[in-house]
Write a protein that holds these residues in place. Sequence first.
Motif, PDB file in Angstrom:
ATOM      1  N   GLN A 116       0.856  -1.373   0.039  1.00 33.43           N
ATOM      2  CA  GLN A 116      -0.170  -0.024  -0.162  1.00 33.43           C
ATOM      3  C   GLN A 116       1.042   1.285   0.091  1.00 33.43           C
ATOM      4  O   GLN A 116       0.637   2.243  -0.584  1.00 33.43           O
ATOM      5  N   LEU A 117       1.979   1.197   0.712  1.00 32.16           N
ATOM      6  CA  LEU A 117       2.905   2.440   0.879  1.00 32.16           C
ATOM      7  C   LEU A 117       3.309   2.609  -0.557  1.00 32.16           C
ATOM      8  O   LEU A 117       3.386   3.764  -1.158  1.00 32.16           O
ATOM      9  N   HIS A 118       3.887   1.423  -1.272  1.00 32.56           N
ATOM     10  CA  HIS A 118       4.347   1.644  -2.697  1.00 32.56           C
ATOM     11  C   HIS A 118       3.316   2.135  -3.436  1.00 32.56           C
ATOM     12  O   HIS A 118       3.654   3.215  -4.332  1.00 32.56           O
ATOM     13  N   ARG A 119       2.073   1.725  -3.571  1.00 32.97           N
ATOM     14  CA  ARG A 119       1.208   2.327  -4.352  1.00 32.97           C
ATOM     15  C   ARG A 119       0.843   3.814  -4.115  1.00 32.97           C
ATOM     16  O   ARG A 119       0.727   4.638  -5.093  1.00 32.97           O
ATOM     17  N   ASP A 120       0.941   4.176  -2.715  1.00 29.55           N
ATOM     18  CA  ASP A 120       0.165   5.595  -2.537  1.00 29.55           C
ATOM     19  C   ASP A 120       1.500   6.429  -2.701  1.00 29.55           C
ATOM     20  O   ASP A 120       1.335   7.572  -3.056  1.00 29.55           O
ATOM     21  N   ALA A 121       2.816   5.823  -2.502  1.00 31.66           N
ATOM     22  CA  ALA A 121       4.072   6.910  -2.795  1.00 31.66           C
ATOM     23  C   ALA A 121       4.111   7.121  -4.201  1.00 31.66           C
ATOM     24  O   ALA A 121       4.518   8.133  -5.026  1.00 31.66           O
ATOM     25  N   ARG A 122       3.779   6.186  -4.869  1.00 25.96           N
ATOM     26  CA  ARG A 122       3.662   6.191  -6.555  1.00 25.96           C
ATOM     27  C   ARG A 122       2.535   7.108  -6.956  1.00 25.96           C
ATOM     28  O   ARG A 122       2.793   7.785  -7.996  1.00 25.96           O
TER      29      ARG A 122
END
Length: 167
Positions: free
Chosen positions: A17-23
């Motif tokens: 989720q962190l990866h998706r939100d940072a992207r």
Amino acid sequence: MSDRLPHEKGFHVSWDQLHRDARALAWRLQGHGPEGGWRAVVAITRGGMAPAMIVSRELDIRTVDTISVKSYNHQTQAEPVIIKHPDADVVGDGTGVLIVDDLVDTGRTLEVVRAAMPKAHVATVYAKPKGRPMVDTFITEVSQDTWIFFPWDMALQYVKPYHGTDD
Ligand SMILES: O=P(O)(O)OC[C@H]1O[C@H](OP(=O)(O)OP(=O)(O)O)[C@H](O)[C@@H]1O
Ligand SMILES: O=c1[nH]c(=O)c2nc[nH]c2[nH]1
Ligand SMILES: [Mg+2]
């Protein structure tokens, strides 16, 4: 964190989720920099480092520096102090610089960071209402009484089934 309690709710963020939100944050920032693009990324340690890595990768920004802010607790008040500045030659007054943090809560951290680089653009992945005015770009807002749990602070563990026995 004592002055920030109580928190009624928990918002648990996985690495994925962190990866998706940072992207998503990088996507939103793309093309919104000054002419010629963003010059550099400055991560607010430590929580800003993982999001800053992802954003700088997506936007192809190779110059990445850090600013370290420590919150000292005097009785109930936390007073953030900068204990490590980014390279002055790189950031200047902040023009064309992207400051990245994982979240803004009360906004106290960003207050001191902004004072050091007034012309920088401030981006966080998550934001709470109190600190929102301190951020230029963010992705997800959660309520003030929510504590955000980040993947680097968590580990997988066994959970008892609803039916109450362990087998
Ligand atoms: O808006 P504020 O109320 O100032 O809170 C937000 C800041 O608090 C957390 O960092 P923390 O100081 O806990 O340090 P860390 O990043 O090293 O975990 C978080 O990563 C933000 O930087
Ligand atoms: O892990 C964290 N979650 C939060 O919600 C928060 N607010 C300030 N600092 C924080 N750290
Ligand atoms: Mg932090």
